[in-house]
Design a protein around this motif. Sequence first.
Motif, PDB file in Angstrom:
ATOM      1  N   UNK A 213       0.815  -1.206   0.000  1.00 25.82           N
ATOM      2  CA  UNK A 213       0.000   0.000   0.000  1.00 25.82           C
ATOM      3  C   UNK A 213       0.857   1.269   0.000  1.00 25.82           C
ATOM      4  N   UNK A 214       1.974   1.332   0.737  1.00 27.75           N
ATOM      5  CA  UNK A 214       2.810   2.535   0.656  1.00 27.75           C
ATOM      6  C   UNK A 214       3.301   2.819  -0.758  1.00 27.75           C
ATOM      7  N   UNK A 218       2.423   6.130  -3.166  1.00 25.85           N
ATOM      8  CA  UNK A 218       3.449   6.936  -3.849  1.00 25.85           C
ATOM      9  C   UNK A 218       3.080   7.143  -5.313  1.00 25.85           C
ATOM     10  N   UNK A 219       2.610   6.083  -5.966  1.00 24.48           N
ATOM     11  CA  UNK A 219       2.276   6.176  -7.392  1.00 24.48           C
ATOM     12  C   UNK A 219       1.014   7.005  -7.616  1.00 24.48           C
ATOM     13  N   UNK A 220      -0.002   6.794  -6.801  1.00 25.20           N
ATOM     14  CA  UNK A 220      -1.251   7.540  -6.965  1.00 25.20           C
ATOM     15  C   UNK A 220      -1.054   9.023  -6.690  1.00 25.20           C
ATOM     16  N   UNK A 221      -0.156   9.345  -5.782  1.00 32.13           N
ATOM     17  CA  UNK A 221       0.087  10.745  -5.436  1.00 32.13           C
ATOM     18  C   UNK A 221       0.602  11.554  -6.623  1.00 32.13           C
ATOM     19  N   UNK A 245       4.535   6.525   7.197  1.00 31.87           N
ATOM     20  CA  UNK A 245       5.483   7.403   6.504  1.00 31.87           C
ATOM     21  C   UNK A 245       4.960   7.796   5.121  1.00 31.87           C
ATOM     22  N   UNK A 246       4.301   6.849   4.438  1.00 38.09           N
ATOM     23  CA  UNK A 246       3.737   7.156   3.113  1.00 38.09           C
ATOM     24  C   UNK A 246       2.619   8.177   3.234  1.00 38.09           C
ATOM     25  N   UNK A 247       1.811   8.082   4.282  1.00 33.60           N
ATOM     26  CA  UNK A 247       0.759   9.070   4.499  1.00 33.60           C
ATOM     27  C   UNK A 247       1.352  10.447   4.771  1.00 33.60           C
ATOM     28  N   UNK A 249       4.429  11.601   3.702  1.00 35.30           N
ATOM     29  CA  UNK A 249       5.207  12.198   2.609  1.00 35.30           C
ATOM     30  C   UNK A 249       4.383  12.523   1.373  1.00 35.30           C
ATOM     31  N   UNK A 250       3.210  11.917   1.252  1.00 38.67           N
ATOM     32  CA  UNK A 250       2.387  12.142   0.062  1.00 38.67           C
ATOM     33  C   UNK A 250       1.306  13.166   0.375  1.00 38.67           C
ATOM     34  N   UNK A 251       1.428  14.341  -0.221  1.00 38.00           N
ATOM     35  CA  UNK A 251       0.577  15.474   0.159  1.00 38.00           C
ATOM     36  C   UNK A 251      -0.893  15.259  -0.171  1.00 38.00           C
ATOM     37  N   UNK A 252      -1.209  14.380  -1.138  1.00 36.18           N
ATOM     38  CA  UNK A 252      -2.597  14.172  -1.517  1.00 36.18           C
ATOM     39  C   UNK A 252      -3.309  13.149  -0.628  1.00 36.18           C
ATOM     40  N   UNK A 253      -2.574  12.414   0.162  1.00 34.38           N
ATOM     41  CA  UNK A 253      -3.171  11.404   1.031  1.00 34.38           C
ATOM     42  C   UNK A 253      -3.767  12.088   2.255  1.00 34.38           C
TER      43      UNK A 253
END
Length: 440
Positions: A213-214, A218-221, A245-247, A249-253
């Motif tokens: 999921x992380x 990253x790809x969807x962001x 961490x993925x939540x 660093x990814x501004x759209x999440x």
Amino acid sequence: MKILFISLGCDKNLVDSENMLGLLSAEGYEITDDETVADIIVVNSCCFIGDAKEESINTILEMAQYKQTGSLKSLIVTGCLAQRYAEEIKTEIPEVDAILGTNSYDEIANAIRETLQAHHFCSLKPLEGLPNDPTKRLLTTGGHFAYLKIAEGCNKNCAYCVIPSVRGRYRSKKMEDIIAEAKQLADNGVKELILVAQETTLYGIDLYQKKSLPDLLDALNEIPGLLWIRILYCYPEEITQELIDAMKRNSKVCHYLDMPIQHCNDTILRAMNRKTNKAQLVEQINHLREEIPDICLRTTLITGFPGETDEMHEEMMQFVNDMEFDRLGAFPYSPEENTAAYSMPNQVKEETKLTWRDEIMELEQEVIFDKNESFVNRELLCFIEGKVADENVYIGRTYRDAPNVDGYIFIHTPEALMTGDVVRAKVTGAYEYDLIGELL
């Protein structure tokens, strides 16, 4: 030929309905919302709990009447009820012309062709692999948000749940297919993607031998046009630091996590075959809030599971008060045949289940009001979802509000806004906002 679709149950079921609508629209069928003129009616059914079964059966019976009073030539039942009770439907509701199981929705066009020639059709494919998705879904959510199903089935085998028997074991969609679908949705105006599965946190474990999921986030962001990516159905024991961490660093999440826990008492959690205990739940909740201070945590609870006592209920009430979940839903336990909990001793009276449910929800309303009040004077982005008639007030959602499960806010402005607009608003009360400016 005019087709009416009725989609019952969860948002995962809705995605299946939208896929079927896409298949049929591509073949030239006309979609209608008027059952009296429909030549074909498809009921995508649910059977997760008793109320859902009752709603599905009543809907099928109601639609069957249009064979006498309307234009109905073919009645088709798909989804979980069809998968679980195919033989019973054939026997008890002979007006049903076709039955499609949960892994057979890509057969919908074949089912219609066969039934219009007076042939009964039934497809219950093995619960392995995934159906062939159409190249384009027909969205029913208004166009500015869409659910994106990333996996099917579940391996958890909770004691109260029928999902593994009607949806099969966990199967992830290929990441490239998910990304392609997400890009197509964004190209068609979708601004919010809501990731769904029976359990999103295990995405990729079967295909890539790791929780992926992380990587997917990253790809969807990176997809242009998207504003928000929201994650639902995250089991607490599967939430890793990599996901957190993925939540971050990814501004759209969205800083929003739906984390069903079902109870807090260790004895009940073991009986439910859940994989966490109370101490672990507290640790995970505190850790999430430390890592993401503005995170909105949503959960679900079951009241009246077999063996629950007044003391266990009071423990859960105290837990809800202490943990201060931002969003919460509570549901009375529904005994489902062929589940481990169905034959457990010490079943709780229905009246008690409902009373406990109401007590939890009353407490949670107080918690949510206080949490919302703490946001006064903050500025948040809001999706416009509609307008209050004859008033300069619009209905909206923030990152803290998932569609259809959470509440709405009210935005005061004389400006003319449209559903799907994204605006910046200032919080003036628990549910009241003032428009600052339109963003998109």
